[in-house]
Structure formats: structure tokens, C-alpha cells
Write an enzyme that holds these catalytic residues in place. Sequence first.
Site, PDB file in Angstrom:
ATOM      1  CG  HIS A  62       6.422   4.558  -4.491  1.00  0.00           C
ATOM      2  ND1 HIS A  62       7.280   4.679  -5.977  1.00  0.00           N
ATOM      3  CD2 HIS A  62       6.529   5.585  -3.610  1.00  0.00           C
ATOM      4  CE1 HIS A  62       8.294   5.152  -5.526  1.00  0.00           C
ATOM      5  NE2 HIS A  62       8.227   5.416  -4.142  1.00  0.00           N
ATOM      6  CG  ASP A 169      10.697   6.450  -1.974  1.00  0.00           C
ATOM      7  OD1 ASP A 169       9.303   6.813  -2.113  1.00  0.00           O
ATOM      8  OD2 ASP A 169      11.200   5.803  -3.355  1.00  0.00           O
TER       9      ASP A 169
END
Length: 182
Positions: A62, A169
Site C-alpha cells: 500500500h 489487495d
Amino acid sequence: MQVITHPLPGLLEFRPRIFGDDRGAFFESFSARTMEGLGLPHHDWVQDNQSSSKAGTVRGLHFQRPPHAQAKLVRVAQGRALDVVVDLRRDSPTFGQHAKVELTAALGNVFYVPVGFAHGFVALEDNTLFLYKCSDYYTPAAEGGLLWNDPALGIAWSFEGEALVSPKDLILPTLAELESPF
């Protein structure tokens, strides 16, 4: 405190001196004076985050886009995690390269991740407690990421079993698909 540099510019690992006796242990996990003494940018750390994860849980990779980009100061308070960062700074000679650090509660080590890196980790033990300071607030509109298992990155995540990854994700772009904001 021992300071370890890594091949990717800007990354630092801190290994504190741990004072232990029959009552337990004590160490300093953060010192602005130490960071400033190393010439690191001054950060007003504005947010502390914590996650608890089962072994095999992958969180990341991230980042937040400017103007809400985040530097991070990460550590593990319980258990072990393999921390991974990828250089997303377009003008960097190490663009697209990654670095890994095993963070453990026993070592008390802390990893400094500057702005311009994607960040993630995998819990290596059940009930791994991961803590991190951020230099800017979480801003949903600024969030971005990179696919954790992009073959082009060549990251050996070094854990056994099935990865536990959030649906969010699993659909992140690869490095080739990403237009880096850094």
C-alpha cells in the site's frame, strides 16, 4: 541504538538497546532526537495504526498518493512479520526494487519507510501485532497499491502455507500497470 542502512536509499532499521531483568524488559521504540540526528526529514507523526494478524496474512503493498503521501515507522509488538517495501520513486535508480526486513517483538526493531515506497508485510506467527506511525492521515481518495505477488517484483515472501489476502489487495495493479505518483 544500532542503525542499519539498506541498499535502497532512505530506508533505515533501528535496533534498540533492550534493558531486561526478572520483571521483564524496556526499550525506547521512538526518539525524534535520534531521527533528527540522522538527518531524516522532520515528521509530525499524526496517526498510529495497529493490526493483529494470523500467520500467512499478507497486508499490502500500500501507499498514499501526494499530497497525502505517508512516511511510516513500523514495528512488531508481538510475534514476527516480514516487512516488504517497493521503491516507487520514478527518478530513483532503485525504482521497482524491493527491500525486506524481519520485524520481531524479541528484537524490538523498527523500520523507517520514507514517502515514495509501497509497503506491506506478512505475519509469520499467529497473533502478530503490527504497529506503525504515519506522517499523514489515512485518506481513502489518496490510497493506492501494488499487487503483492507481482512476478516482476521477484519478492520471496518466505512463509509457508496459503496466503490470506483481502479481496481489495488481490485486485491491485502490477508494477507494469501502475503509473507511479512519486
